[in-house]
Motif scaffolding. Structure first.
Motif, mmCIF file in Angstrom:
data_model
loop_
_atom_site.group_PDB
_atom_site.id
_atom_site.type_symbol
_atom_site.label_atom_id
_atom_site.label_comp_id
_atom_site.label_asym_id
_atom_site.label_seq_id
_atom_site.Cartn_x
_atom_site.Cartn_y
_atom_site.Cartn_z
ATOM 1 N N VAL A 19 0.818 -1.205 0.000
ATOM 2 C CA VAL A 19 0.000 0.000 0.000
ATOM 3 C C VAL A 19 0.860 1.266 0.000
ATOM 4 C CG1 VAL A 19 -1.707 1.297 1.373
ATOM 5 C CG2 VAL A 19 -1.915 -1.185 1.129
ATOM 6 N N TYR A 20 2.005 1.184 0.637
ATOM 7 C CA TYR A 20 2.870 2.352 0.821
ATOM 8 C C TYR A 20 3.146 3.134 -0.478
ATOM 9 C CZ TYR A 20 6.950 5.166 1.899
ATOM 10 O OH TYR A 20 7.826 6.209 2.021
ATOM 11 N N PRO A 21 3.536 2.491 -1.580
ATOM 12 C CA PRO A 21 3.797 3.275 -2.804
ATOM 13 C C PRO A 21 2.573 4.071 -3.267
ATOM 14 C CG PRO A 21 4.549 1.007 -3.082
ATOM 15 C CD PRO A 21 3.792 1.071 -1.794
ATOM 16 N N LYS A 26 -0.189 9.245 -3.962
ATOM 17 C CA LYS A 26 -1.371 10.066 -3.669
ATOM 18 C C LYS A 26 -0.973 11.436 -3.135
ATOM 19 C CE LYS A 26 -5.729 10.098 -1.178
ATOM 20 N NZ LYS A 26 -6.730 9.274 -0.519
ATOM 21 N N VAL A 27 -0.052 11.473 -2.181
ATOM 22 C CA VAL A 27 0.309 12.770 -1.596
ATOM 23 C C VAL A 27 1.189 13.596 -2.535
ATOM 24 C CG1 VAL A 27 -0.018 11.960 0.769
ATOM 25 C CG2 VAL A 27 2.282 11.938 -0.202
ATOM 26 N N GLU A 28 2.104 12.938 -3.242
ATOM 27 C CA GLU A 28 2.983 13.685 -4.152
ATOM 28 C C GLU A 28 2.211 14.277 -5.329
ATOM 29 O OE1 GLU A 28 6.231 11.040 -5.099
ATOM 30 O OE2 GLU A 28 7.359 11.687 -3.317
ATOM 31 N N THR A 34 6.943 13.215 0.605
ATOM 32 C CA THR A 34 7.094 11.941 1.309
ATOM 33 C C THR A 34 7.453 12.202 2.770
ATOM 34 O OG1 THR A 34 7.779 10.864 -0.735
ATOM 35 C CG2 THR A 34 8.311 9.727 1.302
ATOM 36 N N ALA A 35 8.226 13.242 3.025
ATOM 37 C CA ALA A 35 8.581 13.599 4.409
ATOM 38 C C ALA A 35 7.322 13.914 5.221
ATOM 39 C CB ALA A 35 9.540 14.779 4.429
ATOM 40 N N GLU A 36 6.387 14.629 4.618
ATOM 41 C CA GLU A 36 5.126 14.928 5.314
ATOM 42 C C GLU A 36 4.338 13.639 5.558
ATOM 43 O OE1 GLU A 36 3.666 19.321 4.041
ATOM 44 O OE2 GLU A 36 3.864 17.892 2.382
ATOM 45 N N LEU A 37 4.330 12.754 4.569
ATOM 46 C CA LEU A 37 3.662 11.460 4.745
ATOM 47 C C LEU A 37 4.286 10.709 5.916
ATOM 48 C CD1 LEU A 37 1.758 9.156 3.874
ATOM 49 C CD2 LEU A 37 3.554 8.436 2.267
ATOM 50 N N HIS A 38 5.607 10.700 5.974
ATOM 51 C CA HIS A 38 6.292 10.009 7.070
ATOM 52 C C HIS A 38 5.978 10.650 8.414
ATOM 53 C CE1 HIS A 38 9.477 7.949 4.324
ATOM 54 N NE2 HIS A 38 8.224 7.612 4.037
ATOM 55 N N ASP A 39 5.831 11.979 8.442
ATOM 56 C CA ASP A 39 5.435 12.662 9.683
ATOM 57 C C ASP A 39 4.065 12.183 10.149
ATOM 58 O OD1 ASP A 39 7.785 14.139 9.706
ATOM 59 O OD2 ASP A 39 6.850 15.979 8.941
ATOM 60 N N VAL A 40 3.151 12.046 9.211
ATOM 61 C CA VAL A 40 1.798 11.583 9.531
ATOM 62 C C VAL A 40 1.841 10.137 10.044
ATOM 63 C CG1 VAL A 40 -0.415 10.950 8.448
ATOM 64 C CG2 VAL A 40 0.603 13.182 7.989
ATOM 65 N N ILE A 41 2.587 9.280 9.373
ATOM 66 C CA ILE A 41 2.695 7.879 9.786
ATOM 67 C C ILE A 41 3.356 7.791 11.160
ATOM 68 C CG2 ILE A 41 3.758 5.642 9.282
ATOM 69 C CD1 ILE A 41 3.434 6.376 6.255
ATOM 70 N N GLN A 42 4.393 8.600 11.383
ATOM 71 C CA GLN A 42 5.061 8.579 12.689
ATOM 72 C C GLN A 42 4.124 9.063 13.786
ATOM 73 O OE1 GLN A 42 8.954 10.360 12.937
ATOM 74 N NE2 GLN A 42 9.105 9.964 15.114
ATOM 75 N N GLU A 107 -6.394 13.567 4.227
ATOM 76 C CA GLU A 107 -6.346 14.968 4.659
ATOM 77 C C GLU A 107 -5.062 15.638 4.163
ATOM 78 O OE1 GLU A 107 -6.861 14.923 8.911
ATOM 79 O OE2 GLU A 107 -8.977 14.411 8.759
ATOM 80 N N LEU A 108 -3.946 14.920 4.226
ATOM 81 C CA LEU A 108 -2.679 15.450 3.733
ATOM 82 C C LEU A 108 -2.790 15.763 2.244
ATOM 83 C CD1 LEU A 108 0.322 16.075 4.387
ATOM 84 C CD2 LEU A 108 0.820 13.697 3.788
ATOM 85 N N ALA A 109 -3.311 14.824 1.493
ATOM 86 C CA ALA A 109 -3.447 14.996 0.042
ATOM 87 C C ALA A 109 -4.399 16.138 -0.307
ATOM 88 C CB ALA A 109 -3.919 13.698 -0.605
ATOM 89 N N LYS A 110 -5.358 16.395 0.550
ATOM 90 C CA LYS A 110 -6.329 17.467 0.285
ATOM 91 C C LYS A 110 -5.806 18.831 0.706
ATOM 92 C CE LYS A 110 -10.493 14.724 0.156
ATOM 93 N NZ LYS A 110 -11.740 14.346 0.818
ATOM 94 N N GLY A 111 -4.559 18.873 1.218
ATOM 95 C CA GLY A 111 -3.950 20.157 1.528
ATOM 96 C C GLY A 111 -4.225 20.685 2.924
ATOM 97 N N ARG A 112 -4.755 19.861 3.782
ATOM 98 C CA ARG A 112 -5.015 20.303 5.154
ATOM 99 C C ARG A 112 -3.690 20.619 5.851
ATOM 100 N NH1 ARG A 112 -8.743 17.404 9.788
ATOM 101 N NH2 ARG A 112 -9.392 19.377 10.698
ATOM 102 N N LYS A 113 -3.692 21.608 6.729
ATOM 103 C CA LYS A 113 -2.483 21.991 7.460
ATOM 104 C C LYS A 113 -2.051 20.865 8.389
ATOM 105 C CE LYS A 113 -3.513 26.975 7.759
ATOM 106 N NZ LYS A 113 -3.132 27.437 6.575
#
Length: 121
Positions: A19-21, A26-28, A34-42, A107-113
């Motif tokens: 699923v990860y790729p 989706k976010v890119e 990807t760093a923001e995605l990793h922040d969300v996952i962390q 939410e990340l992909a939709k541009g939410r802060k």
């Protein structure tokens, strides 16, 4: 959510690595990193970059992935609809955790802060 046992079983045995790729794409595609995605996952799981990579390389199932996670105490604040289901009403605990992740990535992909996505920290 009255999910079916088939649906829950499918999620349980699906690998995070598969699923990860799609999460990255989706976010890119929406201008996030990807760093923001990793922040969300962390935030959700407690997994740092090194641990996340290890779990991807090990091809953990979602069940194994979330068994090793230290779910954020504010995860219950993740509400709303994802894939046609209200995340706060999902009865199967593993399915709910996977949908928490889906909701945060959405939410990340939709541009939410980020401060909103991370529910205040």
């Amino acid at each position: 959510m009255k999910s079916t046992s088939h649906h829950d079983e499918r999620i349980r045995t699906m690998t995070f690595a598969s699923v990860y790729p799609h999460l990255v794409t989706k976010v890119e595609k929406k201008g996030r990193t990807t760093a923001e995605l990793h922040d969300v996952i962390q935030w959700l799981t407690g997994f740092n970059e090194k641990t996340l990579k290890k779990h991807i390389d090990e091809k953990l199932t979602f069940e194994q992935f979330f068994e090793r996670a230290k779910l954020n105490p504010n995860a219950h604040l993740i509400t709303g609809t994802i894939c046609g289901y209200r995340v706060e009403e999902i009865e199967n605990p593993l399915t709910q955790k996977v949908r928490y992740l889906d909701k945060l990535v959405d939410e990340l992909a939709k541009g939410r802060k980020m401060e909103k996505i991370l529910r205040g920290g």
